[in-house]
Design a protein around this motif. Structure first.
Motif, PDB file in Angstrom:
ATOM      1  N   VAL A   1       0.842  -1.199   0.000  1.00 18.79           N
ATOM      2  CA  VAL A   1       0.000   0.000   0.000  1.00 18.79           C
ATOM      3  C   VAL A   1       0.878   1.250   0.000  1.00 18.79           C
ATOM      4  O   VAL A   1       2.068   1.193   0.319  1.00 18.79           O
ATOM      5  N   PRO A   2       0.306   2.413  -0.338  1.00 21.19           N
ATOM      6  CA  PRO A   2       1.075   3.668  -0.300  1.00 21.19           C
ATOM      7  C   PRO A   2       1.509   4.030   1.118  1.00 21.19           C
ATOM      8  O   PRO A   2       0.944   3.564   2.111  1.00 21.19           O
ATOM      9  N   PHE A   3       2.497   4.923   1.165  1.00 20.25           N
ATOM     10  CA  PHE A   3       3.059   5.396   2.430  1.00 20.25           C
ATOM     11  C   PHE A   3       2.915   6.915   2.479  1.00 20.25           C
ATOM     12  O   PHE A   3       3.300   7.615   1.541  1.00 20.25           O
ATOM     13  N   VAL A   4       2.324   7.422   3.556  1.00 19.36           N
ATOM     14  CA  VAL A   4       2.113   8.858   3.736  1.00 19.36           C
ATOM     15  C   VAL A   4       2.831   9.308   5.000  1.00 19.36           C
ATOM     16  O   VAL A   4       2.704   8.671   6.056  1.00 19.36           O
ATOM     17  N   CYS A   5       3.572  10.403   4.898  1.00 18.41           N
ATOM     18  CA  CYS A   5       4.317  10.927   6.044  1.00 18.41           C
ATOM     19  C   CYS A   5       3.913  12.367   6.328  1.00 18.41           C
ATOM     20  O   CYS A   5       3.977  13.224   5.440  1.00 18.41           O
ATOM     21  N   PHE A   6       3.490  12.635   7.554  1.00 18.24           N
ATOM     22  CA  PHE A   6       3.228  13.989   8.024  1.00 18.24           C
ATOM     23  C   PHE A   6       4.446  14.448   8.816  1.00 18.24           C
ATOM     24  O   PHE A   6       4.762  13.877   9.863  1.00 18.24           O
ATOM     25  N   THR A   7       5.143  15.462   8.319  1.00 19.93           N
ATOM     26  CA  THR A   7       6.364  15.913   8.974  1.00 19.93           C
ATOM     27  C   THR A   7       6.106  17.117   9.883  1.00 19.93           C
ATOM     28  O   THR A   7       5.246  17.949   9.610  1.00 19.93           O
ATOM     29  N   ALA A   8       6.875  17.190  10.955  1.00 22.58           N
ATOM     30  CA  ALA A   8       6.865  18.346  11.870  1.00 22.58           C
ATOM     31  C   ALA A   8       8.084  18.201  12.759  1.00 22.58           C
ATOM     32  O   ALA A   8       8.122  17.315  13.621  1.00 22.58           O
ATOM     33  N   ALA A   9       9.089  19.050  12.552  1.00 17.63           N
ATOM     34  CA  ALA A   9      10.333  18.864  13.305  1.00 17.63           C
ATOM     35  C   ALA A   9      11.157  20.137  13.361  1.00 17.63           C
ATOM     36  O   ALA A   9      11.114  20.958  12.451  1.00 17.63           O
ATOM     37  N   GLY A  10      11.915  20.243  14.444  1.00 21.97           N
ATOM     38  CA  GLY A  10      12.849  21.346  14.583  1.00 21.97           C
ATOM     39  C   GLY A  10      14.248  20.967  14.176  1.00 21.97           C
ATOM     40  O   GLY A  10      15.166  21.789  14.241  1.00 21.97           O
ATOM     41  N   GLY A  11      14.449  19.697  13.759  1.00 22.02           N
ATOM     42  CA  GLY A  11      15.768  19.259  13.327  1.00 22.02           C
ATOM     43  C   GLY A  11      16.182  17.967  13.995  1.00 22.02           C
ATOM     44  O   GLY A  11      15.357  17.238  14.554  1.00 22.02           O
ATOM     45  N   ALA A  12      17.469  17.662  13.947  1.00 24.30           N
ATOM     46  CA  ALA A  12      18.000  16.443  14.542  1.00 24.30           C
ATOM     47  C   ALA A  12      18.067  16.590  16.067  1.00 24.30           C
ATOM     48  O   ALA A  12      18.136  17.696  16.602  1.00 24.30           O
ATOM     49  N   ARG A  13      18.053  15.471  16.755  1.00 25.12           N
ATOM     50  CA  ARG A  13      18.100  15.476  18.221  1.00 25.12           C
ATOM     51  C   ARG A  13      19.554  15.530  18.681  1.00 25.12           C
ATOM     52  O   ARG A  13      20.288  14.545  18.590  1.00 25.12           O
ATOM     53  N   MET A  14      19.932  16.678  19.211  1.00 26.04           N
ATOM     54  CA  MET A  14      21.344  16.909  19.532  1.00 26.04           C
ATOM     55  C   MET A  14      21.859  15.970  20.610  1.00 26.04           C
ATOM     56  O   MET A  14      23.054  15.665  20.651  1.00 26.04           O
ATOM     57  N   GLN A  15      20.982  15.453  21.469  1.00 24.65           N
ATOM     58  CA  GLN A  15      21.434  14.568  22.549  1.00 24.65           C
ATOM     59  C   GLN A  15      21.932  13.226  22.028  1.00 24.65           C
ATOM     60  O   GLN A  15      22.523  12.456  22.783  1.00 24.65           O
ATOM     61  N   GLU A  16      21.680  12.937  20.741  1.00 21.92           N
ATOM     62  CA  GLU A  16      22.131  11.674  20.169  1.00 21.92           C
ATOM     63  C   GLU A  16      23.254  11.874  19.155  1.00 21.92           C
ATOM     64  O   GLU A  16      23.692  10.918  18.510  1.00 21.92           O
ATOM     65  N   GLY A  17      23.699  13.122  19.007  1.00 19.26           N
ATOM     66  CA  GLY A  17      24.868  13.421  18.189  1.00 19.26           C
ATOM     67  C   GLY A  17      24.803  12.858  16.781  1.00 19.26           C
ATOM     68  O   GLY A  17      23.787  12.949  16.087  1.00 19.26           O
ATOM     69  N   ALA A  18      25.913  12.238  16.347  1.00 20.95           N
ATOM     70  CA  ALA A  18      26.018  11.710  14.989  1.00 20.95           C
ATOM     71  C   ALA A  18      25.027  10.591  14.730  1.00 20.95           C
ATOM     72  O   ALA A  18      24.634  10.344  13.585  1.00 20.95           O
ATOM     73  N   LEU A  19      24.595   9.922  15.800  1.00 19.57           N
ATOM     74  CA  LEU A  19      23.621   8.841  15.631  1.00 19.57           C
ATOM     75  C   LEU A  19      22.297   9.373  15.090  1.00 19.57           C
ATOM     76  O   LEU A  19      21.606   8.686  14.338  1.00 19.57           O
ATOM     77  N   SER A  20      21.942  10.589  15.467  1.00 16.87           N
ATOM     78  CA  SER A  20      20.713  11.188  14.938  1.00 16.87           C
ATOM     79  C   SER A  20      20.900  11.591  13.479  1.00 16.87           C
ATOM     80  O   SER A  20      19.991  11.427  12.653  1.00 16.87           O
ATOM     81  N   LEU A  21      22.083  12.107  13.133  1.00 15.89           N
ATOM     82  CA  LEU A  21      22.342  12.510  11.744  1.00 15.89           C
ATOM     83  C   LEU A  21      22.335  11.314  10.802  1.00 15.89           C
ATOM     84  O   LEU A  21      21.967  11.435   9.626  1.00 15.89           O
ATOM     85  N   MET A  22      22.712  10.154  11.310  1.00 15.06           N
ATOM     86  CA  MET A  22      22.708   8.943  10.484  1.00 15.06           C
ATOM     87  C   MET A  22      21.308   8.585  10.003  1.00 15.06           C
ATOM     88  O   MET A  22      21.149   7.918   8.962  1.00 15.06           O
ATOM     89  N   GLN A  23      20.288   9.043  10.716  1.00 16.10           N
ATOM     90  CA  GLN A  23      18.911   8.691  10.340  1.00 16.10           C
ATOM     91  C   GLN A  23      18.510   9.348   9.021  1.00 16.10           C
ATOM     92  O   GLN A  23      17.592   8.866   8.340  1.00 16.10           O
ATOM     93  N   MET A  24      19.164  10.430   8.653  1.00 17.40           N
ATOM     94  CA  MET A  24      18.878  11.064   7.365  1.00 17.40           C
ATOM     95  C   MET A  24      19.185  10.101   6.223  1.00 17.40           C
ATOM     96  O   MET A  24      18.402   9.956   5.280  1.00 17.40           O
ATOM     97  N   ALA A  25      20.327   9.427   6.298  1.00 15.60           N
ATOM     98  CA  ALA A  25      20.709   8.476   5.254  1.00 15.60           C
ATOM     99  C   ALA A  25      19.860   7.212   5.328  1.00 15.60           C
ATOM    100  O   ALA A  25      19.431   6.670   4.297  1.00 15.60           O
ATOM    101  N   ARG A  26      19.575   6.750   6.549  1.00 19.05           N
ATOM    102  CA  ARG A  26      18.834   5.496   6.712  1.00 19.05           C
ATOM    103  C   ARG A  26      17.393   5.640   6.206  1.00 19.05           C
ATOM    104  O   ARG A  26      16.863   4.729   5.561  1.00 19.05           O
ATOM    105  N   THR A  27      16.744   6.763   6.500  1.00 16.26           N
ATOM    106  CA  THR A  27      15.379   6.963   6.015  1.00 16.26           C
ATOM    107  C   THR A  27      15.343   7.123   4.498  1.00 16.26           C
ATOM    108  O   THR A  27      14.386   6.694   3.842  1.00 16.26           O
TER     109      THR A  27
END
Length: 296
Positions: free
Chosen positions: A165-191
């Motif tokens: 089935v189709p996939f729908v994403c509703f976005t709302a964010a202030g950016g990456a979570r700084m408390q997780e450092g580079a691990l949060s930035l990695m999610q950009m590539a993984r998604t």
């Protein structure tokens, strides 16, 4: 007029003299604290139940931020959907503290929002078309993108592939979570890789940009959809307008980074009022499926 007695202490007015105890009854607060909501544009006090009926869109047209359960109910037919659990991830892998331990911030956010993290996933029908929907809840730590959000996005995309089935994403964010450092930035590539899996399965991916969508979310899955919708007045961009003005030392044009401005510049395909989103989404999903409604 308040009457003074020989002891010079003010006594109650005529109402309390004729009806003993009524003063106590009148002063008692029997109404809930959140009965009224202030319109951020006009300052007008709005009745909460009226706002709920209007899907939290004020008479002035402001599309106020809503939480994930409200969003999911407003999106699916008859407000009915199957909730899908989000994966568990390691908590506080960096043992981060910014004056307050990250684990404590997480626990406080979970208590306030009633969920594990910012993402919520549901499966149901949108105007008759089955779809998996993921919602990013800004009320949970500003919708920040961390490991839990990344894992949830990947799980939701793969659930859509599993169901066909189709996939729908509703976005709302202030950016990456700084408390997780580079691990949060990695999610950009993984998604981004998860979206490639959707494309390989020839399934539609539609993004609805809500207020605000900024930072690493804008730099990844928020701008990789087959179609990009946006709610009226939503702030959409990478860096915020104040940061940009400070950097370039110039005044930005009116409406810069707002949904309507971005539509005029070709970054957003259509600006859609919240009440119309289910109908418009249903039409787009059906069109992207070639008029075929895939069974779940």
């Amino acid at each position: 007029m308040v009457e003074k007695h020989p002891d010079n202490k003010p006594r109650g007015g005529w109402l309390s003299r004729f009806a003993p105890g009524v003063r106590k009854i009148v002063s008692r607060r029997d109404t809930p604290d959140n009965l009224w909501v202030k319109d951020p544009d006009t300052g007008e006090m709005l009745f909460r139940s009226d706002l709920e009926v209007a899907l939290w869109v004020t008479p002035s047209g402001r599309h106020m931020r809503i939480n994930a359960p409200t969003r999911l109910k407003a999106t699916f037919d008859n407000g009915e959907y199957q909730a899908i659990d989000t994966p568990d991830v390691p908590e506080d892998p960096l043992k981060f503290s910014d004056g307050k331990p990250y684990r404590e911030r997480l626990n406080a956010a979970r208590k306030a929002a009633g969920r594990k993290d910012t993402m919520a996933i549901g499966f149901g029908q949108i105007s008759g078309t089955p779809a998996v929907v993921i919602v990013q809840d800004f009320t949970f730590m500003g919708g920040s993108l961390g490991m839990a959000a990344g894992e949830a996005f990947i799980a939701a995309a793969r659930e859509a592939i599993r169901r066909g089935v189709p996939f729908v994403c509703f976005t709302a964010a202030g950016g990456a979570r700084m408390q997780e450092g580079a691990l949060s930035l990695m999610q950009m590539a993984r998604t981004t890789l998860a979206i490639q899996e959707l494309k390989a399965a020839q399934l539609p991916y539609v993004v609805v940009l809500t207020d605000p969508t900024t930072g690493g979310v804008t730099a990844s899955y928020a701008m990789l959809g087959d179609v990009h919708l946006a709610e009226p007045g939503a702030l959409i961009g990478f860096a915020g307008p104040r940061v940009i003005e400070t950097t370039i030392r110039e005044k930005l044009p009116p409406g810069f980074q707002r949904a309507e401005y971005l539509k005029d510049k070709g970054m957003v395909d259509k600006v859609v009022a919240r009440a119309d989103l289910p109908t418009v989404l249903g039409q787009i999903l059906s069109m992207l499926l070639g008029g075929q409604r895939k069974a779940a």
